[in-house]
Design an enzyme around this catalytic site. Structure first.
Site, short mmCIF file in Angstrom:
data_model
loop_
_atom_site.label_atom_id
_atom_site.label_comp_id
_atom_site.label_asym_id
_atom_site.label_seq_id
_atom_site.Cartn_x
_atom_site.Cartn_y
_atom_site.Cartn_z
N ASP A 201 0.86 -1.17 0.00
CA ASP A 201 0.00 0.00 0.00
C ASP A 201 0.91 1.24 0.00
O ASP A 201 2.06 1.17 0.44
CB ASP A 201 -0.88 -0.05 1.26
CG ASP A 201 -1.65 1.23 1.45
OD1 ASP A 201 -2.35 1.65 0.52
OD2 ASP A 201 -1.52 1.83 2.54
N ASP B 248 -0.04 5.05 0.86
CA ASP B 248 -0.17 6.07 1.92
C ASP B 248 -0.32 5.43 3.29
O ASP B 248 -1.23 4.64 3.52
CB ASP B 248 -1.37 6.96 1.62
CG ASP B 248 -1.22 7.66 0.28
OD1 ASP B 248 -0.08 8.03 -0.07
OD2 ASP B 248 -2.24 7.79 -0.43
#
Ligand code: ZN
Length: 557
Positions: free
Chosen positions: A41, A43
Protein backbone atom coordinates in the site's frame (compact mmCIF):
# COMPACT_ATOMS: atom_id res chain seq x y z
CA UNK A 1 9.66 -0.91 -18.76
CA UNK A 2 10.47 2.14 -16.71
CA UNK A 3 7.67 4.02 -15.11
CA UNK A 4 8.93 7.36 -16.54
CA UNK A 5 8.62 6.00 -20.07
CA UNK A 6 4.96 5.36 -19.84
CA UNK A 7 1.76 6.54 -18.36
CA UNK A 8 1.14 4.46 -15.27
CA UNK A 9 -2.23 5.99 -14.56
CA UNK A 10 -3.54 5.23 -18.03
CA UNK A 11 -1.83 1.91 -18.55
CA UNK A 12 -1.76 0.60 -15.05
CA UNK A 13 -5.08 1.78 -13.79
CA UNK A 14 -7.02 -1.32 -12.91
CA UNK A 15 -9.51 -0.08 -15.50
CA UNK A 16 -7.01 -1.28 -18.06
CA UNK A 17 -6.86 -4.99 -17.41
CA UNK A 18 -5.95 -5.95 -20.95
CA UNK A 19 -2.24 -5.28 -20.53
CA UNK A 20 -2.18 -7.23 -17.30
CA UNK A 21 -4.05 -10.13 -18.88
CA UNK A 22 -1.44 -10.34 -21.62
CA UNK A 23 1.28 -10.42 -18.98
CA UNK A 24 -0.35 -13.49 -17.45
CA UNK A 25 1.22 -15.57 -20.22
CA UNK A 26 4.61 -15.01 -18.60
CA UNK A 27 3.84 -16.75 -15.30
CA UNK A 28 7.10 -17.94 -13.80
CA UNK A 29 7.44 -21.64 -13.10
CA UNK A 30 6.41 -22.09 -9.47
CA UNK A 31 9.26 -22.67 -7.07
CA UNK A 32 9.03 -24.19 -3.67
CA UNK A 33 9.05 -20.88 -1.88
CA UNK A 34 6.09 -19.05 -0.43
CA UNK A 35 6.17 -15.74 -2.27
CA UNK A 36 7.24 -14.25 -5.57
CA UNK A 37 6.13 -10.71 -4.86
CA UNK A 38 5.37 -8.18 -2.17
CA UNK A 39 2.56 -5.69 -2.80
CA UNK A 40 2.66 -2.48 -0.83
CA UNK A 41 0.00 0.00 0.00
CA UNK A 42 1.25 3.55 -0.57
CA UNK A 43 -0.17 6.07 1.92
CA UNK A 44 0.52 5.21 5.55
CA UNK A 45 2.57 2.17 4.56
CA UNK A 46 5.43 3.30 2.29
CA UNK A 47 5.09 7.03 2.84
CA UNK A 48 3.47 9.18 5.45
CA UNK A 49 -0.21 9.70 4.73
CA UNK A 50 -0.82 13.21 3.43
CA UNK A 51 -4.51 13.15 2.41
CA UNK A 52 -5.05 13.63 -1.34
CA UNK A 53 -1.46 14.64 -1.88
CA UNK A 54 -0.55 15.86 -5.36
CA UNK A 55 2.73 17.49 -4.31
CA UNK A 56 6.01 15.54 -4.70
CA UNK A 57 7.65 17.80 -2.12
CA UNK A 58 5.38 16.38 0.56
CA UNK A 59 6.48 12.77 0.04
CA UNK A 60 8.05 11.42 3.26
CA UNK A 61 8.98 7.72 3.44
CA UNK A 62 8.18 5.88 6.66
CA UNK A 63 11.26 5.12 8.78
CA UNK A 64 13.42 2.31 7.42
CA UNK A 65 11.41 1.95 4.21
CA UNK A 66 14.29 2.15 1.74
CA UNK A 67 16.46 -0.41 3.53
CA UNK A 68 13.50 -2.76 4.04
CA UNK A 69 12.51 -2.62 0.36
CA UNK A 70 16.10 -3.19 -0.69
CA UNK A 71 16.17 -6.34 1.44
CA UNK A 72 13.14 -7.64 -0.48
CA UNK A 73 14.74 -6.74 -3.82
CA UNK A 74 17.97 -8.48 -2.80
CA UNK A 75 15.97 -11.60 -1.94
CA UNK A 76 14.62 -11.67 -5.50
CA UNK A 77 11.10 -10.60 -4.63
CA UNK A 78 9.28 -8.35 -7.04
CA UNK A 79 7.60 -5.25 -5.70
CA UNK A 80 4.37 -3.50 -6.65
CA UNK A 81 2.44 -0.62 -5.18
CA UNK A 82 -1.33 -1.14 -4.90
CA UNK A 83 -3.06 2.07 -3.96
CA UNK A 84 -6.56 3.54 -3.73
CA UNK A 85 -6.44 7.11 -5.08
CA UNK A 86 -10.03 8.29 -4.94
CA UNK A 87 -8.64 11.85 -5.07
CA UNK A 88 -8.53 11.31 -8.84
CA UNK A 89 -12.27 10.60 -8.98
CA UNK A 90 -12.93 13.53 -6.69
CA UNK A 91 -10.72 15.88 -8.69
CA UNK A 92 -8.41 16.70 -5.77
CA UNK A 93 -5.34 16.15 -7.95
CA UNK A 94 -4.62 15.27 -11.55
CA UNK A 95 -3.10 12.11 -13.00
CA UNK A 96 -0.05 14.15 -13.86
CA UNK A 97 0.39 15.29 -10.25
CA UNK A 98 0.00 11.72 -9.07
CA UNK A 99 2.68 10.55 -11.48
CA UNK A 100 5.00 13.24 -10.15
CA UNK A 101 4.36 11.94 -6.64
CA UNK A 102 5.13 8.39 -7.78
CA UNK A 103 8.33 9.52 -9.47
CA UNK A 104 9.38 11.10 -6.18
CA UNK A 105 8.49 7.88 -4.32
CA UNK A 106 10.77 5.91 -6.66
CA UNK A 107 13.50 8.53 -6.28
CA UNK A 108 13.42 8.02 -2.52
CA UNK A 109 12.58 4.32 -2.25
CA UNK A 110 13.90 2.77 -5.44
CA UNK A 111 12.11 1.26 -8.37
CA UNK A 112 8.89 -0.75 -8.17
CA UNK A 113 8.09 -3.42 -10.74
CA UNK A 114 4.50 -2.24 -11.08
CA UNK A 115 2.13 0.49 -9.91
CA UNK A 116 -1.54 -0.40 -9.65
CA UNK A 117 -3.88 2.47 -8.96
CA UNK A 118 -7.61 2.48 -8.32
CA UNK A 119 -8.80 5.93 -9.44
CA UNK A 120 -12.38 5.38 -8.25
CA UNK A 121 -14.54 6.42 -5.35
CA UNK A 122 -16.60 4.04 -3.21
CA UNK A 123 -19.69 5.18 -5.08
CA UNK A 124 -18.27 3.91 -8.40
CA UNK A 125 -18.75 0.29 -7.32
CA UNK A 126 -15.56 -0.77 -9.14
CA UNK A 127 -13.83 -4.09 -8.52
CA UNK A 128 -10.45 -2.55 -7.81
CA UNK A 129 -10.94 -0.19 -4.86
CA UNK A 130 -9.59 -2.06 -1.84
CA UNK A 131 -11.05 -4.07 -0.05
CA UNK A 132 -12.14 -5.40 -3.45
CA UNK A 133 -9.41 -7.70 -4.73
CA UNK A 134 -9.04 -6.24 -8.26
CA UNK A 135 -5.70 -4.46 -7.69
CA UNK A 136 -4.20 -7.60 -6.16
CA UNK A 137 -5.25 -9.73 -9.13
CA UNK A 138 -3.95 -7.08 -11.53
CA UNK A 139 -0.62 -6.75 -9.69
CA UNK A 140 -0.11 -10.51 -9.63
CA UNK A 141 -0.80 -10.72 -13.36
CA UNK A 142 1.51 -7.85 -14.16
CA UNK A 143 4.27 -9.44 -12.08
CA UNK A 144 3.78 -12.79 -13.78
CA UNK A 145 2.57 -14.66 -10.73
CA UNK A 146 -0.62 -15.53 -8.86
CA UNK A 147 -2.22 -13.81 -5.84
CA UNK A 148 -1.49 -16.76 -3.56
CA UNK A 149 2.22 -16.20 -4.19
CA UNK A 150 1.92 -12.55 -3.15
CA UNK A 151 1.94 -10.92 0.26
CA UNK A 152 0.43 -7.47 0.66
CA UNK A 153 1.53 -5.00 3.33
CA UNK A 154 -0.89 -2.25 4.32
CA UNK A 155 -1.96 -0.08 7.21
CA UNK A 156 -5.74 -0.51 7.29
CA UNK A 157 -8.37 -3.23 7.11
CA UNK A 158 -9.11 -2.46 3.45
CA UNK A 159 -5.59 -3.57 2.53
CA UNK A 160 -5.78 -6.87 4.40
CA UNK A 161 -9.31 -7.44 3.09
CA UNK A 162 -8.20 -7.00 -0.52
CA UNK A 163 -5.28 -9.38 -0.02
CA UNK A 164 -7.45 -12.06 1.55
CA UNK A 165 -10.23 -11.72 -1.00
CA UNK A 166 -7.67 -12.53 -3.71
CA UNK A 167 -6.10 -15.40 -1.77
CA UNK A 168 -2.91 -13.44 -1.02
CA UNK A 169 -1.37 -13.09 2.43
CA UNK A 170 -1.95 -9.74 4.14
CA UNK A 171 0.23 -8.05 6.73
CA UNK A 172 -1.24 -5.18 8.72
CA UNK A 173 1.18 -2.53 9.94
CA UNK A 174 -1.08 -0.39 12.13
CA UNK A 175 -0.73 3.36 12.41
CA UNK A 176 -2.65 5.67 14.75
CA UNK A 177 -5.51 5.78 12.18
CA UNK A 178 -5.89 1.98 12.08
CA UNK A 179 -9.06 0.96 13.93
CA UNK A 180 -8.77 -1.55 16.79
CA UNK A 181 -11.26 -3.92 15.11
CA UNK A 182 -9.07 -3.93 11.99
CA UNK A 183 -6.09 -4.95 14.10
CA UNK A 184 -8.16 -7.64 15.83
CA UNK A 185 -9.38 -9.07 12.52
CA UNK A 186 -5.96 -9.22 10.84
CA UNK A 187 -4.27 -12.58 10.83
CA UNK A 188 -0.78 -11.11 10.56
CA UNK A 189 0.24 -7.87 12.28
CA UNK A 190 3.71 -6.27 12.29
CA UNK A 191 4.88 -3.27 14.29
CA UNK A 192 6.39 -1.40 11.34
CA UNK A 193 7.41 -1.89 7.72
CA UNK A 194 10.93 -3.20 8.49
CA UNK A 195 9.43 -5.74 10.92
CA UNK A 196 6.89 -6.84 8.30
CA UNK A 197 9.69 -7.33 5.78
CA UNK A 198 11.84 -9.23 8.27
CA UNK A 199 8.98 -11.65 8.98
CA UNK A 200 8.16 -12.11 5.27
CA UNK A 201 11.78 -13.06 4.62
CA UNK A 202 11.93 -15.25 7.73
CA UNK A 203 8.83 -17.19 6.69
CA UNK A 204 10.16 -17.53 3.15
CA UNK A 205 13.46 -18.90 4.49
CA UNK A 206 11.86 -21.16 7.08
CA UNK A 207 10.36 -23.54 4.51
CA UNK A 208 13.75 -24.08 2.83
CA UNK A 209 15.98 -26.76 4.37
CA UNK A 210 19.39 -25.31 5.28
CA UNK A 211 20.90 -28.75 4.78
CA UNK A 212 19.57 -31.89 3.10
CA UNK A 213 19.10 -34.96 5.34
CA UNK A 214 22.48 -36.33 6.39
CA UNK A 215 21.42 -39.86 5.45
CA UNK A 216 18.82 -40.92 2.89
CA UNK A 217 15.36 -41.52 4.30
CA UNK A 218 13.78 -44.80 3.23
CA UNK A 219 10.78 -44.81 5.53
CA UNK A 220 9.54 -41.66 7.23
CA UNK A 221 6.98 -41.83 9.99
CA UNK A 222 4.92 -38.64 10.09
CA UNK A 223 2.48 -37.94 12.88
CA UNK A 224 -0.56 -35.68 13.05
CA UNK A 225 -3.08 -36.52 15.68
CA UNK A 226 -6.28 -34.58 16.35
CA UNK A 227 -9.13 -33.82 13.93
CA UNK A 228 -9.73 -33.65 10.18
CA UNK A 229 -8.78 -29.99 9.83
CA UNK A 230 -5.48 -30.54 11.63
CA UNK A 231 -4.59 -33.38 9.30
CA UNK A 232 -5.58 -31.41 6.18
CA UNK A 233 -3.43 -28.37 7.04
CA UNK A 234 -0.43 -30.67 7.56
CA UNK A 235 -0.80 -31.96 4.00
CA UNK A 236 1.82 -29.71 2.33
CA UNK A 237 4.43 -30.68 4.94
CA UNK A 238 3.65 -34.37 4.49
CA UNK A 239 4.09 -33.94 0.72
CA UNK A 240 7.46 -32.32 1.41
CA UNK A 241 8.52 -35.30 3.53
CA UNK A 242 7.21 -37.65 0.85
CA UNK A 243 9.39 -35.90 -1.73
CA UNK A 244 12.45 -36.80 0.34
CA UNK A 245 11.51 -40.30 1.50
CA UNK A 246 10.81 -43.55 -0.30
CA UNK A 247 7.85 -44.43 1.91
CA UNK A 248 5.66 -42.37 4.25
CA UNK A 249 3.65 -43.87 7.10
CA UNK A 250 1.19 -41.53 8.80
CA UNK A 251 0.12 -41.97 12.42
CA UNK A 252 -3.21 -40.22 12.98
CA UNK A 253 -6.04 -40.33 15.49
CA UNK A 254 -9.55 -41.69 14.87
CA UNK A 255 -10.97 -38.20 14.27
CA UNK A 256 -8.34 -37.47 11.62
CA UNK A 257 -8.55 -40.78 9.80
CA UNK A 258 -11.01 -39.73 7.09
CA UNK A 259 -8.81 -36.72 6.27
CA UNK A 260 -5.66 -38.84 6.29
CA UNK A 261 -7.22 -40.99 3.56
CA UNK A 262 -7.40 -37.88 1.35
CA UNK A 263 -3.75 -36.80 1.59
CA UNK A 264 -1.32 -37.20 -1.30
CA UNK A 265 2.06 -38.67 -0.41
CA UNK A 266 0.86 -41.06 2.31
CA UNK A 267 1.65 -44.73 1.65
CA UNK A 268 0.25 -46.25 4.82
CA UNK A 269 -1.88 -45.09 7.76
CA UNK A 270 -1.73 -46.16 11.39
CA UNK A 271 -4.74 -45.02 13.37
CA UNK A 272 -4.38 -44.71 17.13
CA UNK A 273 -5.64 -42.17 19.67
CA UNK A 274 -3.03 -40.24 21.67
CA UNK A 275 -4.56 -39.40 25.05
CA UNK A 276 -2.34 -36.32 25.54
CA UNK A 277 -3.66 -34.75 22.32
CA UNK A 278 -7.39 -35.54 22.35
CA UNK A 279 -9.60 -32.79 23.78
CA UNK A 280 -11.79 -35.45 25.43
CA UNK A 281 -9.09 -38.02 26.18
CA UNK A 282 -9.62 -41.50 27.46
CA UNK A 283 -7.36 -42.77 30.25
CA UNK A 284 -3.79 -43.75 29.41
CA UNK A 285 -3.89 -47.51 29.03
CA UNK A 286 -0.37 -48.90 29.57
CA UNK A 287 -1.11 -51.96 27.47
CA UNK A 288 -2.39 -49.83 24.56
CA UNK A 289 0.75 -47.67 24.77
CA UNK A 290 3.02 -50.73 24.74
CA UNK A 291 1.17 -52.08 21.75
CA UNK A 292 1.37 -48.72 19.93
CA UNK A 293 5.10 -48.53 20.61
CA UNK A 294 5.58 -52.01 19.20
CA UNK A 295 3.51 -51.13 16.15
CA UNK A 296 5.54 -47.98 15.54
CA UNK A 297 8.76 -49.96 15.96
CA UNK A 298 7.57 -52.39 13.29
CA UNK A 299 7.33 -49.53 10.80
CA UNK A 300 11.12 -49.52 10.61
CA UNK A 301 11.23 -45.76 10.16
CA UNK A 302 14.62 -44.15 9.82
CA UNK A 303 13.11 -40.76 10.58
CA UNK A 304 10.05 -39.54 12.47
CA UNK A 305 8.54 -36.06 12.06
CA UNK A 306 5.94 -35.27 14.71
CA UNK A 307 3.55 -32.48 13.71
CA UNK A 308 1.58 -30.78 16.47
CA UNK A 309 -0.59 -27.74 16.91
CA UNK A 310 0.91 -24.77 18.74
CA UNK A 311 -0.64 -25.78 22.08
CA UNK A 312 0.21 -29.49 21.92
CA UNK A 313 3.31 -31.31 23.12
CA UNK A 314 5.20 -33.72 20.89
CA UNK A 315 7.28 -35.04 23.77
CA UNK A 316 5.13 -37.90 25.12
CA UNK A 317 5.01 -39.44 21.66
CA UNK A 318 8.72 -38.77 21.19
CA UNK A 319 9.35 -40.95 24.24
CA UNK A 320 7.25 -43.76 22.73
CA UNK A 321 9.14 -43.38 19.45
CA UNK A 322 12.46 -43.63 21.29
CA UNK A 323 11.20 -46.77 23.01
CA UNK A 324 10.25 -48.05 19.56
CA UNK A 325 13.89 -47.65 18.52
CA UNK A 326 13.53 -44.60 16.25
CA UNK A 327 16.67 -42.52 16.52
CA UNK A 328 15.97 -39.52 14.25
CA UNK A 329 13.02 -37.56 15.63
CA UNK A 330 12.03 -34.00 14.70
CA UNK A 331 9.30 -31.92 16.32
CA UNK A 332 8.35 -28.41 17.33
CA UNK A 333 8.89 -27.99 21.05
CA UNK A 334 9.11 -24.94 23.23
CA UNK A 335 9.46 -27.28 26.20
CA UNK A 336 12.97 -28.53 26.80
CA UNK A 337 13.13 -31.95 25.07
CA UNK A 338 16.32 -33.32 26.60
CA UNK A 339 17.30 -36.36 24.54
CA UNK A 340 13.78 -36.99 23.22
CA UNK A 341 14.31 -35.01 20.01
CA UNK A 342 17.17 -34.89 17.52
CA UNK A 343 15.76 -31.82 15.82
CA UNK A 344 14.02 -29.42 18.15
CA UNK A 345 12.33 -26.83 15.98
CA UNK A 346 10.74 -23.62 17.19
CA UNK A 347 8.25 -21.36 15.44
CA UNK A 348 6.96 -17.93 16.47
CA UNK A 349 3.27 -17.52 17.22
CA UNK A 350 1.03 -16.52 14.32
CA UNK A 351 2.46 -18.56 11.44
CA UNK A 352 -0.22 -20.35 9.36
CA UNK A 353 -0.40 -24.01 10.39
CA UNK A 354 0.53 -25.29 6.90
CA UNK A 355 3.69 -23.12 6.92
CA UNK A 356 4.45 -24.00 10.50
CA UNK A 357 4.40 -27.67 9.52
CA UNK A 358 6.38 -27.01 6.31
CA UNK A 359 9.05 -25.29 8.39
CA UNK A 360 9.35 -28.40 10.57
CA UNK A 361 9.65 -30.56 7.46
CA UNK A 362 12.39 -28.18 6.28
CA UNK A 363 14.19 -28.44 9.61
CA UNK A 364 14.08 -32.22 9.09
CA UNK A 365 15.67 -31.72 5.65
CA UNK A 366 12.61 -31.78 3.38
CA UNK A 367 11.01 -29.31 0.99
CA UNK A 368 8.24 -29.38 -1.55
CA UNK A 369 9.56 -30.24 -5.00
CA UNK A 370 9.57 -27.51 -7.63
CA UNK A 371 6.13 -27.19 -9.14
CA UNK A 372 4.29 -28.39 -6.02
CA UNK A 373 2.69 -25.24 -4.66
CA UNK A 374 2.52 -24.85 -0.88
CA UNK A 375 -1.26 -25.21 -0.91
CA UNK A 376 -3.61 -27.79 0.58
CA UNK A 377 -4.33 -30.62 -1.84
CA UNK A 378 -6.33 -33.85 -1.87
CA UNK A 379 -5.78 -37.13 -3.70
CA UNK A 380 -8.03 -37.09 -6.73
CA UNK A 381 -8.59 -40.82 -6.52
CA UNK A 382 -9.84 -40.52 -2.93
CA UNK A 383 -12.66 -38.09 -3.74
CA UNK A 384 -15.80 -39.80 -5.12
CA UNK A 385 -17.95 -38.34 -7.88
CA UNK A 386 -20.37 -35.65 -6.74
CA UNK A 387 -23.93 -36.99 -6.27
CA UNK A 388 -25.96 -36.13 -9.36
CA UNK A 389 -28.98 -34.93 -7.42
CA UNK A 390 -27.23 -31.91 -5.89
CA UNK A 391 -27.52 -30.10 -9.20
CA UNK A 392 -25.00 -28.41 -11.45
CA UNK A 393 -21.79 -26.82 -10.11
CA UNK A 394 -22.02 -23.21 -9.02
CA UNK A 395 -24.00 -23.57 -5.80
CA UNK A 396 -22.98 -22.10 -2.46
CA UNK A 397 -22.30 -24.57 0.36
CA UNK A 398 -23.27 -23.49 3.86
CA UNK A 399 -21.80 -25.71 6.57
CA UNK A 400 -23.16 -24.44 9.89
CA UNK A 401 -21.75 -27.03 12.29
CA UNK A 402 -18.41 -27.84 13.86
CA UNK A 403 -17.15 -30.58 16.14
CA UNK A 404 -16.35 -27.75 18.56
CA UNK A 405 -19.59 -25.87 19.22
CA UNK A 406 -17.61 -22.69 20.00
CA UNK A 407 -16.70 -22.54 16.31
CA UNK A 408 -20.15 -23.42 14.90
CA UNK A 409 -22.46 -20.86 13.34
CA UNK A 410 -25.54 -20.41 15.56
CA UNK A 411 -28.45 -22.16 13.77
CA UNK A 412 -30.64 -19.04 13.84
CA UNK A 413 -27.88 -17.05 12.14
CA UNK A 414 -27.30 -19.81 9.59
CA UNK A 415 -31.03 -19.88 8.89
CA UNK A 416 -31.10 -16.17 8.15
CA UNK A 417 -27.99 -16.50 5.97
CA UNK A 418 -29.69 -19.18 3.87
CA UNK A 419 -32.72 -16.93 3.44
CA UNK A 420 -30.59 -13.95 2.40
CA UNK A 421 -28.53 -16.02 -0.04
CA UNK A 422 -31.67 -17.52 -1.59
CA UNK A 423 -33.16 -14.03 -1.93
CA UNK A 424 -29.97 -12.94 -3.73
CA UNK A 425 -30.40 -15.76 -6.25
CA UNK A 426 -27.89 -18.25 -4.85
CA UNK A 427 -28.56 -21.99 -4.79
CA UNK A 428 -27.59 -23.10 -1.30
CA UNK A 429 -26.62 -26.59 -0.18
CA UNK A 430 -26.59 -27.06 3.59
CA UNK A 431 -24.12 -29.71 4.71
CA UNK A 432 -23.43 -31.38 8.04
CA UNK A 433 -22.54 -34.67 9.66
CA UNK A 434 -24.98 -37.41 10.67
CA UNK A 435 -25.31 -35.91 14.17
CA UNK A 436 -26.12 -32.47 12.73
CA UNK A 437 -29.22 -33.49 10.76
CA UNK A 438 -31.66 -31.64 13.00
CA UNK A 439 -29.72 -28.39 12.52
CA UNK A 440 -29.19 -28.74 8.77
CA UNK A 441 -32.88 -29.54 8.23
CA UNK A 442 -33.91 -26.45 10.16
CA UNK A 443 -31.36 -24.22 8.43
CA UNK A 444 -32.08 -25.52 4.94
CA UNK A 445 -35.80 -24.95 5.40
CA UNK A 446 -35.12 -21.23 4.92
CA UNK A 447 -34.47 -21.76 1.21
CA UNK A 448 -31.66 -24.28 0.72
CA UNK A 449 -31.23 -28.00 0.07
CA UNK A 450 -30.56 -30.16 3.10
CA UNK A 451 -27.63 -32.54 2.67
CA UNK A 452 -27.17 -33.17 6.41
CA UNK A 453 -25.82 -36.66 7.07
CA UNK A 454 -25.62 -37.42 3.36
CA UNK A 455 -21.84 -37.41 3.04
CA UNK A 456 -18.69 -38.62 4.69
CA UNK A 457 -15.64 -36.33 4.53
CA UNK A 458 -14.61 -37.51 1.05
CA UNK A 459 -18.17 -37.05 -0.22
CA UNK A 460 -18.25 -33.59 1.29
CA UNK A 461 -14.96 -32.82 -0.47
CA UNK A 462 -16.61 -33.72 -3.76
CA UNK A 463 -19.55 -31.39 -3.12
CA UNK A 464 -17.31 -28.57 -1.93
CA UNK A 465 -15.05 -28.89 -4.97
CA UNK A 466 -17.88 -27.90 -7.32
CA UNK A 467 -19.17 -25.04 -5.18
CA UNK A 468 -18.63 -21.45 -6.21
CA UNK A 469 -18.06 -20.62 -2.53
CA UNK A 470 -18.33 -22.16 0.93
CA UNK A 471 -19.75 -20.36 3.95
CA UNK A 472 -18.28 -22.06 6.99
CA UNK A 473 -16.76 -21.59 10.43
CA UNK A 474 -13.28 -22.57 11.50
CA UNK A 475 -13.69 -26.27 10.87
CA UNK A 476 -12.66 -29.06 8.51
CA UNK A 477 -14.78 -28.12 5.46
CA UNK A 478 -13.06 -24.70 5.34
CA UNK A 479 -9.83 -26.58 4.64
CA UNK A 480 -11.57 -28.82 2.08
CA UNK A 481 -12.55 -25.61 0.29
CA UNK A 482 -8.98 -24.32 0.47
CA UNK A 483 -7.76 -27.63 -0.98
CA UNK A 484 -10.19 -27.26 -3.89
CA UNK A 485 -9.38 -23.57 -4.43
CA UNK A 486 -12.99 -22.67 -3.65
CA UNK A 487 -13.49 -19.21 -2.07
CA UNK A 488 -14.50 -19.13 1.58
CA UNK A 489 -16.72 -16.81 3.56
CA UNK A 490 -15.16 -17.57 6.93
CA UNK A 491 -17.46 -17.22 9.95
CA UNK A 492 -14.40 -17.35 12.16
CA UNK A 493 -14.80 -17.65 15.93
CA UNK A 494 -11.60 -16.12 17.32
CA UNK A 495 -10.97 -18.93 19.85
CA UNK A 496 -7.70 -19.62 18.03
CA UNK A 497 -5.65 -17.16 15.94
CA UNK A 498 -7.05 -16.49 12.47
CA UNK A 499 -3.53 -16.11 11.11
CA UNK A 500 -2.81 -19.72 12.02
CA UNK A 501 -6.14 -21.35 11.27
CA UNK A 502 -7.80 -19.21 8.60
CA UNK A 503 -8.41 -20.82 5.18
CA UNK A 504 -4.98 -21.08 3.58
CA UNK A 505 -4.10 -19.53 0.22
CA UNK A 506 -7.66 -19.28 -1.06
CA UNK A 507 -9.82 -16.18 -1.60
CA UNK A 508 -11.45 -15.49 1.76
CA UNK A 509 -13.65 -12.92 3.46
CA UNK A 510 -13.61 -13.06 7.24
CA UNK A 511 -16.80 -12.25 9.14
CA UNK A 512 -17.64 -12.29 12.86
CA UNK A 513 -16.39 -10.32 15.83
CA UNK A 514 -12.65 -10.91 15.99
CA UNK A 515 -12.39 -9.13 19.33
CA UNK A 516 -15.12 -11.15 21.11
CA UNK A 517 -14.29 -12.32 24.65
CA UNK A 518 -13.73 -15.91 23.45
CA UNK A 519 -10.63 -14.68 21.61
CA UNK A 520 -7.60 -16.97 22.05
CA UNK A 521 -9.36 -19.09 24.68
CA UNK A 522 -9.15 -22.27 22.54
CA UNK A 523 -12.52 -23.11 24.08
CA UNK A 524 -14.35 -26.07 22.53
CA UNK A 525 -17.69 -24.78 23.73
CA UNK A 526 -18.38 -21.06 23.79
CA UNK A 527 -17.44 -19.56 27.18
CA UNK A 528 -19.55 -16.44 26.59
CA UNK A 529 -23.37 -16.35 26.86
CA UNK A 530 -25.03 -15.87 23.48
CA UNK A 531 -21.97 -16.90 21.37
CA UNK A 532 -21.42 -13.21 20.50
CA UNK A 533 -18.50 -13.69 18.08
CA UNK A 534 -20.86 -15.20 15.48
CA UNK A 535 -24.38 -14.38 16.65
CA UNK A 536 -23.96 -10.82 15.35
CA UNK A 537 -23.07 -11.82 11.78
CA UNK A 538 -25.34 -9.90 9.41
CA UNK A 539 -26.68 -12.16 6.61
CA UNK A 540 -26.38 -9.16 4.28
CA UNK A 541 -22.63 -9.17 4.93
CA UNK A 542 -22.46 -12.75 3.68
CA UNK A 543 -24.21 -11.70 0.46
CA UNK A 544 -21.76 -8.78 0.12
CA UNK A 545 -18.82 -11.09 0.84
CA UNK A 546 -19.85 -13.35 -2.04
CA UNK A 547 -20.00 -10.29 -4.29
CA UNK A 548 -16.48 -9.31 -3.18
CA UNK A 549 -15.37 -12.84 -4.05
CA UNK A 550 -17.00 -12.42 -7.49
CA UNK A 551 -19.54 -15.14 -6.77
CA UNK A 552 -22.82 -14.07 -8.30
CA UNK A 553 -26.30 -15.38 -7.59
CA UNK A 554 -27.98 -17.55 -10.16
CA UNK A 555 -25.26 -20.18 -10.07
CA UNK A 556 -22.61 -18.26 -12.00
CA UNK A 557 -19.17 -17.36 -10.79
ZN1 ZN B 1 -11.35 1.11 -8.72
Amino acid sequence: MRQDQEDPYQRRSAQVYAAADRAAGSVASPRAVLYDAVLLDRDGTLIEDVPYNGDPEKVRPVPGARAALDRLRAAGLRLAVVTNQSGLARGYFTGEQMRAVHARVEELLGRFDAWLVCPHDDADGCDCRKPAPGLVYAAARELGTTPSRCVLVGDIGRDVGAAMAAGAAGVLVPTPVTRPEEVAAAGWVATDLPAAVAEILRRQQAVQPSTPPTEPVRTALVVRSDSAGDVLVTGPAIRAVAAGAERVVLLCGPRGRAAANLLPGVDEIIEHPLPWIDPAPGPVDPEAMRSLSARLGAVGADQAVVFTSFHQSALPLALLLRMAGINRIAAISDDYPGSLLDIRHRVPVGVPEPERALSLAAAAGHRLPDGDEPVLRLRRDAVPPRPADVGDPGYVVLHPGSAASSRACPPEVATRIVGALADAGHRVLVTGGPDERAVTARVAAAGGTDLGGRTDLAGLAAIVADASAVVVGNTGPAHLAAAAGVPVVSLFAPTVPFGQWGPYRVPTVRLGDAAAPCRDTRAASCPVPGHPCLSGVDPGDVVDALRTLAVSGGGGR
